[in-house]
Design a protein around this motif. Structure first.
Motif, mmCIF file in Angstrom:
data_model
loop_
_atom_site.group_PDB
_atom_site.id
_atom_site.type_symbol
_atom_site.label_atom_id
_atom_site.label_comp_id
_atom_site.label_asym_id
_atom_site.label_seq_id
_atom_site.Cartn_x
_atom_site.Cartn_y
_atom_site.Cartn_z
ATOM 1 N N LEU A 86 2.896 14.832 2.481
ATOM 2 C CA LEU A 86 3.925 14.066 3.170
ATOM 3 C C LEU A 86 4.986 13.327 2.244
ATOM 4 C CD1 LEU A 86 1.820 12.190 5.592
ATOM 5 C CD2 LEU A 86 3.552 13.983 6.295
ATOM 6 N N GLU A 87 4.601 13.280 1.108
ATOM 7 C CA GLU A 87 5.423 12.632 -0.003
ATOM 8 C C GLU A 87 6.262 13.460 -0.675
ATOM 9 O OE1 GLU A 87 3.116 9.962 -2.280
ATOM 10 O OE2 GLU A 87 2.365 8.712 -0.721
ATOM 11 N N PHE A 88 5.627 14.676 -1.086
ATOM 12 C CA PHE A 88 6.219 15.674 -2.087
ATOM 13 C C PHE A 88 6.303 17.051 -1.021
ATOM 14 C CE2 PHE A 88 4.130 13.205 -5.163
ATOM 15 C CZ PHE A 88 5.305 12.349 -5.550
ATOM 16 N N SER A 89 7.269 17.265 -0.336
ATOM 17 C CA SER A 89 7.506 18.567 0.286
ATOM 18 C C SER A 89 8.116 19.659 -0.607
ATOM 19 C CB SER A 89 8.517 18.484 1.283
ATOM 20 O OG SER A 89 9.700 17.955 0.750
ATOM 21 N N PHE A 90 7.959 20.832 -0.077
ATOM 22 C CA PHE A 90 8.273 22.153 -0.654
ATOM 23 C C PHE A 90 9.890 21.956 -0.916
ATOM 24 C CE2 PHE A 90 4.413 24.012 0.944
ATOM 25 C CZ PHE A 90 3.624 24.157 -0.332
ATOM 26 N N LYS A 91 10.443 21.428 -0.094
ATOM 27 C CA LYS A 91 11.949 21.346 -0.422
ATOM 28 C C LYS A 91 12.334 20.428 -1.321
ATOM 29 C CE LYS A 91 15.861 20.886 2.830
ATOM 30 N NZ LYS A 91 16.466 20.425 3.876
ATOM 31 N N GLN A 270 10.515 12.993 11.757
ATOM 32 C CA GLN A 270 9.555 11.926 12.072
ATOM 33 C C GLN A 270 8.856 11.680 10.902
ATOM 34 O OE1 GLN A 270 8.172 11.209 16.053
ATOM 35 N NE2 GLN A 270 8.903 13.202 16.817
ATOM 36 N N ALA A 271 8.828 12.233 9.759
ATOM 37 C CA ALA A 271 8.314 12.408 8.501
ATOM 38 C C ALA A 271 7.759 11.040 8.043
ATOM 39 C CB ALA A 271 8.813 13.040 7.437
ATOM 40 N N GLU A 272 8.860 10.099 7.866
ATOM 41 C CA GLU A 272 8.528 8.601 7.545
ATOM 42 C C GLU A 272 7.633 7.953 8.487
ATOM 43 O OE1 GLU A 272 11.473 9.890 7.592
ATOM 44 O OE2 GLU A 272 12.637 9.505 5.637
ATOM 45 N N LEU A 277 2.069 6.099 9.711
ATOM 46 C CA LEU A 277 1.076 5.973 10.542
ATOM 47 C C LEU A 277 -0.251 6.275 9.831
ATOM 48 C CD1 LEU A 277 2.229 7.232 13.892
ATOM 49 C CD2 LEU A 277 1.705 4.948 13.596
ATOM 50 N N VAL A 278 -0.167 7.360 8.801
ATOM 51 C CA VAL A 278 -1.231 7.891 8.358
ATOM 52 C C VAL A 278 -1.625 6.997 7.127
ATOM 53 C CG1 VAL A 278 -1.648 9.854 6.882
ATOM 54 C CG2 VAL A 278 -0.622 10.463 8.942
ATOM 55 N N LYS A 279 -0.602 6.265 6.593
ATOM 56 C CA LYS A 279 -1.013 5.515 5.532
ATOM 57 C C LYS A 279 -2.471 4.668 5.395
ATOM 58 C CE LYS A 279 0.841 2.002 2.083
ATOM 59 N NZ LYS A 279 -0.181 1.491 1.843
ATOM 60 N N PRO A 280 -2.869 4.104 6.764
ATOM 61 C CA PRO A 280 -3.997 3.232 6.758
ATOM 62 C C PRO A 280 -5.366 4.413 6.555
ATOM 63 C CG PRO A 280 -2.683 2.473 8.428
ATOM 64 C CD PRO A 280 -1.861 3.493 7.803
ATOM 65 N N VAL A 281 -5.136 5.520 7.040
ATOM 66 C CA VAL A 281 -6.189 6.520 7.002
ATOM 67 C C VAL A 281 -6.183 6.992 5.615
ATOM 68 C CG1 VAL A 281 -6.971 8.748 8.074
ATOM 69 C CG2 VAL A 281 -5.467 7.245 9.507
ATOM 70 N N LYS A 282 -5.047 7.093 5.066
ATOM 71 C CA LYS A 282 -5.332 7.676 3.685
ATOM 72 C C LYS A 282 -5.711 6.788 2.736
ATOM 73 C CE LYS A 282 -1.903 6.867 0.776
ATOM 74 N NZ LYS A 282 -0.816 6.382 -0.130
ATOM 75 N N ASP A 283 -5.496 5.355 2.785
ATOM 76 C CA ASP A 283 -5.944 4.423 2.105
ATOM 77 C C ASP A 283 -7.390 4.367 2.217
ATOM 78 O OD1 ASP A 283 -3.378 3.773 1.088
ATOM 79 O OD2 ASP A 283 -3.016 2.175 2.359
ATOM 80 N N LEU A 284 -7.990 4.447 3.553
ATOM 81 C CA LEU A 284 -9.179 4.263 3.709
ATOM 82 C C LEU A 284 -10.075 5.525 3.068
ATOM 83 C CD1 LEU A 284 -11.717 3.422 5.315
ATOM 84 C CD2 LEU A 284 -11.236 4.687 7.497
ATOM 85 N N PHE A 285 -9.690 6.725 3.311
ATOM 86 C CA PHE A 285 -10.295 7.788 2.726
ATOM 87 C C PHE A 285 -10.121 7.937 1.331
ATOM 88 C CE2 PHE A 285 -10.780 8.896 7.400
ATOM 89 C CZ PHE A 285 -12.191 8.992 7.412
ATOM 90 N N GLY A 286 -9.198 7.585 0.841
ATOM 91 C CA GLY A 286 -8.721 7.702 -0.454
ATOM 92 C C GLY A 286 -9.624 6.555 -1.460
ATOM 93 N N ALA A 287 -9.826 5.388 -0.647
ATOM 94 C CA ALA A 287 -11.041 4.659 -1.313
ATOM 95 C C ALA A 287 -12.249 5.287 -1.212
ATOM 96 C CB ALA A 287 -10.898 3.221 -0.466
#
Length: 746
Positions: A86-91, A270-272, A277-287
């Protein structure tokens, strides 16, 4: 089986999974509080907390089922890579430019070679050495971004190079994971198999990216009025897991699928929002991922291999720093930015864990490699903030201690490299033809394979079924077949090249090859549905029809292409085009800030604020909604929501950021407008020589601002208006693109 027995059986299976997750989250929570307090990277805290909570320490609560930890770790990897996508796209990869690409590639190639030979020197197996080289070559995106944020250096000039290098590294890491899987399965270095893996990766990446960009933004746009935050999050995660399944089905890592879907969604409007929205999920599973990684470390193994851990930590810190610095210098960056870039990239992280896990999963690496890699990552994670802090004083120390002849050569090379912006017409034409052939060939080949696998079995039993199936497939593919064979690309460049006799033959040959390739695909398709003789006759008929309906195919293809490009560029259409300009090797660059509604500088004029006098920066433009105020005068006021572009050195930008923070300004957001550009102009026009900047009327003539002058080797950033212009002065002017171009040509 009665109800009580079913409940008891369910509880028996559920309890270890839930209790282990609870233990992981509890240790992660303790790590967050403790490491926030001591101002150290949270990733390091997660690793240490997991290490202490593992099965190897009796005086801490321990996990009961190591398999459940591995399951949580795999889930964590998927969501971590989805967030990275989501942060680093192919484009973005296409936009990072040569500086980041050269820096990243130099670092990766150097460290793969160094890591391999160090592994051989320590008498490790060939496969362990190969994995070690790849592991040591990839810096940690998560650690660097968190450290940049904590140290407040994201607005500095070198940070853009570092982030661009990380984008390139992420893509190369994905490629190397595929290649390592191939090498591990075959247990030999077969050039043919490696090439086949690369082609397979290119094929599926192209299909997934083109198909994803064509359909997913349209789906999200049309369903926008129906989507609540909850539904948007669910759909995003569902798309991620769907791509994970697709990637696994075709033999790739599930992590690759998550990364690709993140990259596709990153191109939507709607990427941002989705990223938020995904950030809490990422933070949870990243931890969960980092804690579970720490839990898998065996202290006995670390004790036995303490010396390799120390050696590899030093090699990572110094090897990554030196190779990245060399890459940045090679790409034309000045000494200071190169050293800052190199010392920022001196660690390994999440991709290294994933690659080490890949080796364990495939049973091709030794058991000691994984804990050693995690230990090296922990050491280099701890040193990263100190390396970034020390990079500036160390670069200044180097510039003083290096021979003056060396520093002058570096400055001259940097200035010349920054001035080289143009690409030859021949390069543009070749790139355009390659993209045209590869993209359309992949689409056509994929459609033919899908048709033969799913459509052909459905129509075989019907009368004229094969003919109907072939016709449907040809109709669907006809716009792409036309584009592959006859669509004109790089029209202006081709016209210029055709004027020279030596280029006519190659250009006509490339066109002929495209036509022949199209005929091959049509023949290949027809041969699937018919016998060779019938297929040949049908091919002749198809080609005649194909050339008769060229205009309709042209129109149909352009409708498809316009839809794709609209989806691809939607994010840029709704938001101003983003880029970065700088005054390398001056250490001056453009940086962008938002004026918050709660700021107490709102409503004041630039003359009242005296920003230039106090801090030394210039304001190049103010963006106010749809209104652009280029080179604002002293009477211009700042309003809530204004986006301002300032020019200054890293130190000045940092001071200005502190100035804004004191007035409750939000974190800066990068933005630039195409109409305002930075140009280097060598003063040759006699009408300006001997006049001051004010008297030369350069501001009025370019609707711009002189932000730098080089006079006989001496550089002045943001010069005073009374400085007299002399012959051969080099001016840096920020202003209207068209007016600056007129000034250059006059």
């Amino acid at each position: 089986m009665d109800t009580e027995a079913i409940v008891a059986e369910t509880t028996h299976h559920l309890q270890p999974l839930i209790s282990d997750l609870g233990l992981i989250l509890m240790t992660a929570g303790v790590a967050v509080l403790l490491f926030k307090k001591i101002k150290q990277p949270l990733v390091l805290g997660y690793l240490i907390a997991g290490f202490l909570a593992g099965n190897h320490f009796d005086f801490f609560p321990s996990v009961t089922d190591i398999k459940s930890v591995e399951v949580w770790a795999e889930i964590g990897v998927i969501f971590l890579l989805f967030s990275l996508g989501l942060e680093f796209s192919f484009k973005k990869l296409m936009k990072v430019g040569g500086t980041a690409s050269i820096t990243a590639i130099t670092q990766i190639v150097t460290m793969v070679i160094v890591g391999y030979f160090v592994g051989q020197w320590m008498d490790w197996s060939k496969m362990d050495s190969v994995f070690l080289g790849v592991i040591l070559s990839i810096s940690s995106t998560t650690i660097i971004l968190k450290t940049f944020e904590e140290l407040g250096v994201k607005a500095q000039n070198f940070a853009g190079i570092v982030i661009g290098s990380l984008i390139v590294q992420d893509i190369i890491a994905i490629l190397m994971m595929v290649l390592l899987s191939t090498v591990a399965v075959s247990n030999q270095f077969s050039g043919g198999e490696l090439l086949q893996s690369v082609l397979k990766l290119v094929f599926f990446l192209t299909i997934w990216f083109v198909g994803g960009i064509f359909f997913i933004p349209t789906l999200l746009k049309r369903a926008k009025h129906l989507l609540s935050d909850e539904m948007l999050l669910i759909i995003s995660l569902a798309l991620c897991l769907m791509m994970v399944i697709l990637a696994a089905d075709v033999g790739f890592s599930p992590a690759l699928g998550a990364f690709i879907m993140g990259s596709i969604i990153a191109e939507t409007t709607q990427a941002e929002h989705i990223e938020h929205l995904v950030k809490p999920v990422k933070d949870l599973f990243g931890a969960v991922f980092f804690v579970s990684v720490g839990m898998l470390i065996n202290p006995q193994t670390l004790y036995e291999h303490a010396i390799p851990v120390l050696i590899l930590s030093l090699i990572t810190i110094f090897g990554q720093s030196i190779s990245s610095t060399a890459g940045a210098l090679l790409s034309g960056q000045p000494l200071k930015q190169s050293v800052q870039t190199g010392m920022s990239l001196s660690q390994i992280g999440e991709f290294s864990f994933i690659i080490a896990t890949l080796g364990m999963t495939l049973n091709v690496t030794s058991s000691f490699l994984y804990p050693i890699v995690v230990a090296v990552s922990a050491v280099t994670t701890f040193t990263t903030p100190f390396m970034i802090k020390l990079s500036t004083p160390f670069s200044e120390y180097l510039s003083k201690k290096l021979p003056r002849k060396w520093t002058k050569r570096i400055e001259r090379y940097s200035a010349n490299a920054q001035a080289i912006k143009s690409v030859s017409n021949w390069q543009i034409v070749i790139n355009a033809y390659l993209v045209q052939v590869i993209v359309h060939s992949v689409i056509i080949f994929a459609a033919i394979l899908l048709s033969s696998k799913y459509l052909l079995p459905l129509v075989t039993d019907f009368q004229f079924g094969n003919a109907i199936g072939a016709l449907i497939t040809l109709v669907v593919l006809s716009p792409f077949l036309w584009a592959l064979s006859l669509r004109r690309v790089a029209v202006n460049e081709v016209a210029v090249l055709l004027e020279e006799r030596k280029y006519r033959g190659p250009i006509l040959m490339m066109l002929l090859l495209r036509v022949l390739l199209t005929i091959f695909f049509i023949g290949f398709l027809l041969n699937i549905f018919f016998s060779p003789i019938v297929a040949f006759i049908t091919l002749i008929v198809a080609l005649i029809v194909y050339f008769v309906f060229q205009k309709r195919l042209n129109a149909q293809y352009h409708r498809i292409e316009n839809h794709f490009l609209k989806n691809l560029n939607a994010r840029e259409i709704t938001k101003a085009k983003r880029s970065r300009s700088d005054l390398s090797p001056w250490d001056g660059h453009m940086t962008f800030f938002d004026i918050a509604t709660e700021s107490n500088i709102v409503g004041k004029t630039l003359e009242e604020l005296k920003i230039r006098e106090q801090i030394g920066i210039n304001i190049a433009f103010i963006k106010r909604g749809d209104i652009m105020i280029n080179i604002p005068n002293k009477n211009e006021r700042l309003f809530p929501g204004d986006e301002i572009c300032v020019i200054g050195t890293d130190a000045q930008v940092k001071e200005f950021k502190s100035y804004l923070d004191q007035h409750e300004i939000d974190v800066p957001d990068t933005l630039t407008e195409a109409e305002i550009v930075l140009r280097q102009i060598e003063l040759k026009n006699e009408s300006y020589i001997g006049k001051s900047i004010r008297d030369s009327k350069l501001r009025e003539k370019t609707n711009g601002l002189v932000v730098g002058i080089e006079k006989k080797g001496k550089r002045i950033l943001n010069p005073e208006s009374n400085i007299v212009l002399e012959k051969d002065d080099i001016l840096w002017i920020v202003g209207n693109k068209k007016l600056l171009a007129d000034l250059v040509h006059n």
